[in-house]
Design a protein around this motif. Structure first.
Motif, short mmCIF file in Angstrom:
data_model
loop_
_atom_site.label_atom_id
_atom_site.label_comp_id
_atom_site.label_asym_id
_atom_site.label_seq_id
_atom_site.Cartn_x
_atom_site.Cartn_y
_atom_site.Cartn_z
N VAL A 248 0.81 -1.21 0.00
CA VAL A 248 0.00 0.00 0.00
C VAL A 248 0.85 1.27 0.00
O VAL A 248 0.35 2.34 -0.36
N GLU A 249 2.12 1.15 0.41
CA GLU A 249 2.99 2.33 0.43
C GLU A 249 4.44 1.89 0.39
O GLU A 249 4.80 0.83 0.91
N GLU A 250 5.28 2.72 -0.22
CA GLU A 250 6.72 2.48 -0.25
C GLU A 250 7.43 3.82 -0.20
O GLU A 250 7.02 4.77 -0.88
N GLN B 261 1.65 8.50 4.23
CA GLN B 261 0.59 8.92 3.32
C GLN B 261 -0.65 8.03 3.39
O GLN B 261 -1.76 8.53 3.36
N HIS B 262 -0.47 6.73 3.45
CA HIS B 262 -1.63 5.84 3.41
C HIS B 262 -2.33 5.81 4.77
O HIS B 262 -1.67 5.80 5.81
N THR C 84 5.82 6.37 -2.86
CA THR C 84 4.62 6.04 -3.62
C THR C 84 3.55 5.51 -2.68
O THR C 84 3.85 4.88 -1.65
N VAL C 85 2.29 5.73 -3.04
CA VAL C 85 1.17 5.30 -2.19
C VAL C 85 -0.01 4.94 -3.07
O VAL C 85 -0.25 5.55 -4.11
N ALA C 86 -0.76 3.91 -2.64
CA ALA C 86 -1.97 3.49 -3.35
C ALA C 86 -3.19 3.90 -2.54
O ALA C 86 -3.62 3.16 -1.66
N CYS C 87 -3.70 5.09 -2.81
CA CYS C 87 -4.87 5.58 -2.07
C CYS C 87 -5.56 6.65 -2.92
O CYS C 87 -4.94 7.63 -3.34
N TRP C 88 -6.87 6.46 -3.17
CA TRP C 88 -7.61 7.43 -3.97
C TRP C 88 -7.68 8.80 -3.29
O TRP C 88 -7.53 9.84 -3.93
#
Length: 328
Positions: free
Chosen positions: A235-237, A248-249, A320-324
């Motif tokens: 979900v985040e790096e 961030q996430h 980097t982050v995966a979040c809308w």
């Protein structure tokens, strides 16, 4: 810095009576030569399965790498034969497992176990392998290594057994060392000694380390870059400093809020603020997850989060982050 290990879109699954468990669900990351990468997340998020997948140690009777690529120094590991993988394991890629008492053979002396690994991979005579084993025990600061060679695992303390595991893992000068919760069963003082030892040996040998842990304190002290996993997904790096300064996430932020803080002042009655738990439950991994895996527990979740998986967004500086919602 060039990557020595590249994992791309890794999916690892297990067949159970309840259905297919998607233990690792599309994870990607790189490990650069000589760096320490942390993989963090709560129990059951897929950290250890990711490590076992890299070494192709998933039991074929129950599990499989369903999809993805694992490349070590340009060689695709998922297509190698078992014999070819055996030549890599314990030699060019080594692993320290969580519990040394169950990882070491109780009926063989520690010297024999280290020497066998050296003979198998380096092809040296037994006497030379025994000497290499003695040198490695000395390197990991076990007192009187010549005597310890002929002792059995049950004769050693937990901290000493973990040092034996490190000695065995480093005995053939691996390029990558995977350490799966290497300090979980140890007391705090021994934990610090083991982590310091691993980092010191990394500086001497140039070995890249993949450190798997649920302890964010360990991550802060020992790693250079961090991958955060949740429910089998990344979900985040981020570089470790960036992750702690500006997570961030929402899941990463939840993990941070659950860390005990000594720098927070007590109130007039001597009490400290209650740690904030993450409400809700981890999703069931036998069911396909639609949308963001964290949506059911996330205070920022919207309908889009529940219907479509967010892409990774570059926040700059390798973060980097995966979040809308963060990406807006």
């Amino acid at each position: 810095m060039s990557a020595i290990l590249e994992v791309r879109d890794l999916h690892t699954q297990f067949n159970t009576l309840d259905g297919v468990v998607r233990a690792v669900d599309g994870v990607s990351f790189d490990v650069a030569r000589g760096e320490t990468l942390g993989i963090v997340g709560e129990s059951g998020c897929g950290k250890s399965v990711t490590a076992l997948s890299i070494l192709r140690l998933i039991p074929p009777e129950t599990g499989r790498i369903a999809q993805g690529s694992i490349r070590f120094e340009g060689t695709e590991l998922t297509t190698l034969s078992e014999e070819e993988m055996k030549s890599l394991r314990g030699h060019r890629i080594s692993m320290i497992f969580q519990e040394p008492m169950t990882s070491l053979n109780p009926v063989l002396t520690v010297g024999t176990q280290i020497a066998e690994n050296v003979v198998r991979h380096l092809g040296v005579p037994w006497a030379a392998a025994r000497e290499r084993a003695r040198e490695m025990l000395d390197l990991v600061r076990i007192a009187d290594p010549g005597r310890r060679l002929d002792e059995y695992p049950h004769q050693l303390s937990g901290g000493m057994r973990q040092r034996v595991m490190i000695a065995m893992a480093l005995s053939c000068d691996p390029q990558v060392l995977i350490a799966d919760e290497p300090t979980t069963a140890l007391d705090v003082t021994i934990q610090a000694q083991i982590l310091d030892l691993m980092l010191e040996l990394k500086e001497k040998t140039g070995t890249a380390i993949v450190l798997i842990t649920h302890d964010l304190g360990v991550v802060a002290e020992t790693t250079e870059r961090v991958v955060v996993m949740y429910a089998g997904r990344k979900v985040e790096e981020a570089p470790v400093e960036a992750l702690f300064e500006d997570p961030q996430h929402p899941y990463t932020r939840g993990l941070m809020r659950a860390i005990p803080r000594l720098d927070v002042e007590a109130d007039a009655a001597g009490g400290r603020p209650r740690l904030q738990e993450i409400p809700g439950l981890v999703p069931i991994l036998t069911k396909p997850i639609v949308g963001c895996a964290f949506a059911a527990r996330c205070p920022l979740a919207t309908d889009r989060c529940r219907s479509a998986a967010p892409p990774f967004v570059d926040r700059g500086g390798g973060h980097t982050v995966a979040c809308w919602e963060v990406a807006r």
